[in-house]
Design an enzyme around this catalytic site. Structure first.
Site, PDB file in Angstrom:
ATOM      1  CG  HIS A 184      -5.654   1.784   5.698  1.00  0.00           C
ATOM      2  ND1 HIS A 184      -5.068   2.937   5.852  1.00  0.00           N
ATOM      3  CD2 HIS A 184      -4.361   1.080   5.185  1.00  0.00           C
ATOM      4  CE1 HIS A 184      -4.321   2.419   6.871  1.00  0.00           C
ATOM      5  NE2 HIS A 184      -3.423   1.457   5.821  1.00  0.00           N
ATOM      6  N   GLY A 205       2.529   2.667  10.546  1.00  0.00           N
ATOM      7  CA  GLY A 205       4.019   3.544  10.129  1.00  0.00           C
ATOM      8  C   GLY A 205       4.036   4.440  11.740  1.00  0.00           C
ATOM      9  CG  ASN A 238      -2.076   1.167   1.649  1.00  0.00           C
ATOM     10  OD1 ASN A 238      -1.785   2.204   0.410  1.00  0.00           O
ATOM     11  ND2 ASN A 238      -2.277   1.010   2.301  1.00  0.00           N
ATOM     12  CD1 TRP A 239       2.991   1.386  -3.181  1.00  0.00           C
ATOM     13  CD2 TRP A 239       3.104   2.681  -4.662  1.00  0.00           C
ATOM     14  NE1 TRP A 239       4.363   0.436  -4.224  1.00  0.00           N
ATOM     15  CE2 TRP A 239       3.803   1.481  -5.485  1.00  0.00           C
ATOM     16  CE3 TRP A 239       3.071   3.731  -5.251  1.00  0.00           C
ATOM     17  CZ2 TRP A 239       4.458   1.269  -6.525  1.00  0.00           C
ATOM     18  CZ3 TRP A 239       3.826   3.748  -7.230  1.00  0.00           C
ATOM     19  CH2 TRP A 239       4.798   2.315  -7.719  1.00  0.00           C
ATOM     20  CE  LYS A 240      -0.297   3.256   5.008  1.00  0.00           C
ATOM     21  NZ  LYS A 240       0.143   3.647   6.055  1.00  0.00           N
ATOM     22  CD  GLU A 254      -3.184   5.162   6.693  1.00  0.00           C
ATOM     23  OE1 GLU A 254      -2.044   5.519   7.390  1.00  0.00           O
ATOM     24  OE2 GLU A 254      -3.448   5.780   5.924  1.00  0.00           O
ATOM     25  N   GLY A 296       2.951  -0.908   3.983  1.00  0.00           N
ATOM     26  CA  GLY A 296       3.112   0.292   4.195  1.00  0.00           C
ATOM     27  C   GLY A 296       4.201   1.084   3.158  1.00  0.00           C
ATOM     28  N   GLY A 297       5.708   1.410   4.317  1.00  0.00           N
ATOM     29  CA  GLY A 297       6.468   1.672   3.643  1.00  0.00           C
ATOM     30  C   GLY A 297       7.225   1.221   3.564  1.00  0.00           C
ATOM     31  CB  SER A 345       5.616  -1.257  12.269  1.00  0.00           C
ATOM     32  OG  SER A 345       5.082   0.098  12.036  1.00  0.00           O
ATOM     33  CD  GLU A 365      -3.629  -1.921   7.978  1.00  0.00           C
ATOM     34  OE1 GLU A 365      -1.988  -1.909   7.111  1.00  0.00           O
ATOM     35  OE2 GLU A 365      -4.198  -1.522   7.823  1.00  0.00           O
TER      36      GLU A 365
END
Length: 256
Positions: free
Chosen positions: A100, A178, A15-17, A102, A237-238, A216, A172
């Site tokens: 998600h 993150g 997931n590049w966000k 967010e 994610g990251g 993470s 999650e």
């Protein structure tokens, strides 16, 4: 009802966000193309909407699928700024992330909205990845399992048990997204097991449902997480923005 053991193929989703740019993406996608066609693991990349066509073209034939990060619950119409399931399909997407944390916390998506989006994805032929998870306050209050099960129930109530079997669940813990903090493999396994058992209690054929861990996930902790029996992959994610890191996570999944 007793759960029946079933080998589930691992799934790793990046997931590049809200990250990316045409030049940066080209280099990243060239590296990610090497993540596909591994025995034992399916790989999906989810860039922002403007870069979906670029991603589809870049990974064609590489064994990597492409998905959206969200979708609209409505098929079409006067919904400025929204993107429908059919539009994602037109661009070559096969997957979509729904609910998600967010989206829930920053954009006010309620459980009913999330359920409607999951239904819209399935109706159109997309594979939805339903995100569920608790906040740190909810975990410390002993409410983690109740919160997650309630989020699942809203979707099961709308879809029915039989249809829910076509949904991938991504657990999650909000406090780990993150932040660099990761639930221990034992903590993650415990919640994944509770999710599977709860779905079984609701009549879902839960032994076949993939449950991913997100929060993470890195190349350093992936192997330990994937060693747990109810962790079927990861929503990354990251680390999905670094080709070598994402590739290492995919390799760890394939090894399991």
């Amino acid at each position: 009802m007793a759960l029946v053991f079933k080998v589930r193929k691992k799934l790793v989703v990046g997931n590049w966000k809200m990250n990316g740019g045409l030049k940066r993406n080209a280099a990243l996608l060239a590296g990610l193309a090497a993540c596909g066609n591994r025995e034992g693991v399916d790989v999906v990349v989810c860039p922002p909407y403007p870069y979906l066509a670029q991603a589809v073209a870049a990974v064609k034939g590489a064994g990597v699928a492409v998905g959206g990060q969200d979708l609209c619950a409505f098929k079409d119409g006067a919904y400025t700024g929204e993107v429908s399931a059919s539009m994602l399909l037109d661009l070559g997407c096969a997957w979509v992330i729904v609910g998600h944390s967010e989206r829930r916390s920053l954009f006010g998506e309620a459980d009913a909205v999330v359920a409607a989006k999951v239904q819209a994805a399935l109706d159109a032929g997309l594979s939805p990845i339903l995100c569920v998870g608790e906040s740190l306050a909810q975990r410390e209050a002993g409410e983690a399992e109740a919160v997650v099960c309630s989020q699942l129930d809203h979707v099961v109530d709308v879809l029915g048990a039989e249809r829910f079997a076509g949904v991938v669940v991504a657990y999650e813990p909000v406090w780990a997204i993150g932040t660099g903090k990761t639930a221990s493999p034992e903590q993650a396994q415990g919640m994944h097991r509770e999710i599977r058992m709860h779905l079984e209690r609701r009549g879902v054929a839960a032994e076949g449902v993939k449950i991913l861990y997100g929060g993470s996930v890195t190349a350093a902790n992936a192997s330990q997480l994937f060693a747990e029996p109810d962790i079927d992959g990861a929503l990354v994610g990251g680390a999905s923005l670094v080709a070598d890191s994402f590739s290492s996570i995919c390799a760890a999944a394939a090894a399991r």
